[in-house]
Scaffold this motif. Sequence first.
Motif, PDB file in Angstrom:
ATOM      1  N   VAL A  10       0.973  -0.819  -0.192  1.00  0.00           N
ATOM      2  CA  VAL A  10       0.146   0.194   0.036  1.00  0.00           C
ATOM      3  C   VAL A  10       0.510   1.723   0.157  1.00  0.00           C
ATOM      4  N   PHE A  11       0.220   2.044  -1.144  1.00  0.00           N
ATOM      5  CA  PHE A  11       1.685   3.807  -0.771  1.00  0.00           C
ATOM      6  C   PHE A  11       1.133   4.406  -0.304  1.00  0.00           C
ATOM      7  N   VAL A  12       2.403   5.163   1.352  1.00  0.00           N
ATOM      8  CA  VAL A  12       2.450   5.404   2.204  1.00  0.00           C
ATOM      9  C   VAL A  12       2.694   7.247   1.298  1.00  0.00           C
ATOM     10  N   ALA A  13       3.500   7.562   0.560  1.00  0.00           N
ATOM     11  CA  ALA A  13       4.360   8.903   0.591  1.00  0.00           C
ATOM     12  C   ALA A  13       5.161   8.788  -0.170  1.00  0.00           C
ATOM     13  N   ARG A  14       5.501   9.894  -1.472  1.00  0.00           N
ATOM     14  CA  ARG A  14       6.435   9.463  -1.527  1.00  0.00           C
ATOM     15  C   ARG A  14       7.506  10.834  -0.984  1.00  0.00           C
ATOM     16  N   LEU A  15       8.603  10.665  -1.345  1.00  0.00           N
ATOM     17  CA  LEU A  15      10.082  10.698  -0.693  1.00  0.00           C
ATOM     18  C   LEU A  15      11.289  11.967  -1.381  1.00  0.00           C
ATOM     19  N   ASN A  16      11.376  11.225  -2.279  1.00  0.00           N
ATOM     20  CA  ASN A  16      11.552  11.954  -3.340  1.00  0.00           C
ATOM     21  C   ASN A  16      11.784  11.369  -5.444  1.00  0.00           C
ATOM     22  N   ARG A  17      12.290  11.765  -5.422  1.00  0.00           N
ATOM     23  CA  ARG A  17      12.139  11.280  -7.347  1.00  0.00           C
ATOM     24  C   ARG A  17      12.647   9.453  -7.435  1.00  0.00           C
ATOM     25  N   PHE A  18      13.155   9.401  -6.595  1.00  0.00           N
ATOM     26  CA  PHE A  18      13.638   8.471  -6.520  1.00  0.00           C
ATOM     27  C   PHE A  18      13.200   6.950  -5.234  1.00  0.00           C
ATOM     28  N   GLY A  26       2.353  -4.930   7.251  1.00  0.00           N
ATOM     29  CA  GLY A  26       2.142  -4.446   8.033  1.00  0.00           C
ATOM     30  C   GLY A  26       3.199  -3.523   8.730  1.00  0.00           C
ATOM     31  N   ALA A  27       3.910  -3.153   7.595  1.00  0.00           N
ATOM     32  CA  ALA A  27       5.044  -1.929   8.176  1.00  0.00           C
ATOM     33  C   ALA A  27       5.978  -1.827   7.020  1.00  0.00           C
ATOM     34  N   GLU A  28       6.008  -0.061   7.870  1.00  0.00           N
ATOM     35  CA  GLU A  28       6.469   0.456   7.187  1.00  0.00           C
ATOM     36  C   GLU A  28       7.592   0.009   6.425  1.00  0.00           C
ATOM     37  N   GLU A  29       7.947   0.451   5.006  1.00  0.00           N
ATOM     38  CA  GLU A  29       9.478   0.246   4.080  1.00  0.00           C
ATOM     39  C   GLU A  29       9.572   1.307   2.914  1.00  0.00           C
ATOM     40  N   THR A  30      11.087   1.885   2.925  1.00  0.00           N
ATOM     41  CA  THR A  30      11.699   2.489   1.804  1.00  0.00           C
ATOM     42  C   THR A  30      12.125   1.395   0.622  1.00  0.00           C
ATOM     43  N   VAL A  31      11.364   2.321  -0.482  1.00  0.00           N
ATOM     44  CA  VAL A  31      11.415   1.532  -1.998  1.00  0.00           C
ATOM     45  C   VAL A  31      11.665   2.200  -2.714  1.00  0.00           C
TER      46      VAL A  31
END
Length: 223
Positions: A10-18, A26-31
């Motif tokens: 499930v998408f949460v937020a875009r941090l930057n272009r990449f 059940g856990a937030e991950e950076t992709v």
Amino acid sequence: MRYANITPAVFVARLNRFTARVLLQGAEETVHVKNTGRLGELLIPGAEVFLTAPGSPGRKTACDLVSVRAANGALFNIDSFAPNAAVGEWLKTQAFDRIVPEYTYGASRIDFYMERGGVRYLMEVKGCTLVRGGVGYFPDAPTERGIKHLNELAKAAGEGYRTLLAFVIQTEGVTLVRPNTDTHPAFAEALAAAMAAGVRVLYLSCAVSPDSLSISNEIKEII
């Protein structure tokens, strides 16, 4: 083209272009986001997304975000590398004598050079992920590189090449792409000039699933 493994998230937020944050098991991950375009109509909080884990050593992120389900339920592949891979597979069905990816012409790397019956072809591929009212629009962010490629194709057309700009529409049910004049009017001008010079535009519809993207057009021969 097909991905080796796909996991929903499930998408949460875009941090930057990449990079982006997703909710994975059940856990937030950076992709890693495999597209530097804006994607504002697609990457919205709560959207269903699909990830692949390439398993490459030394990566800062374990997974790539490669597709997203839009608010209307349509599935979009947003991997900027997928259009070239899909076109490469499709060109092999078009009876060319020779196909060379990443071909150097002038000051540019054109996506594909092909030969058939003594005729030389140059093809540049552009992935389209922006759809409004059933019509695709390109680009979704300014692209000076895209203008450069159009100018090179126009020049090549004058030198006897068959030149092609292929818009790969990375969702289903869309068959037309128009220049996004609001975002980059200079691209629209360059496209019109290239077409006047003899560059042919192809609109390549796709079959899309969470783990694959393939060209669905039944074009028997590229003229």
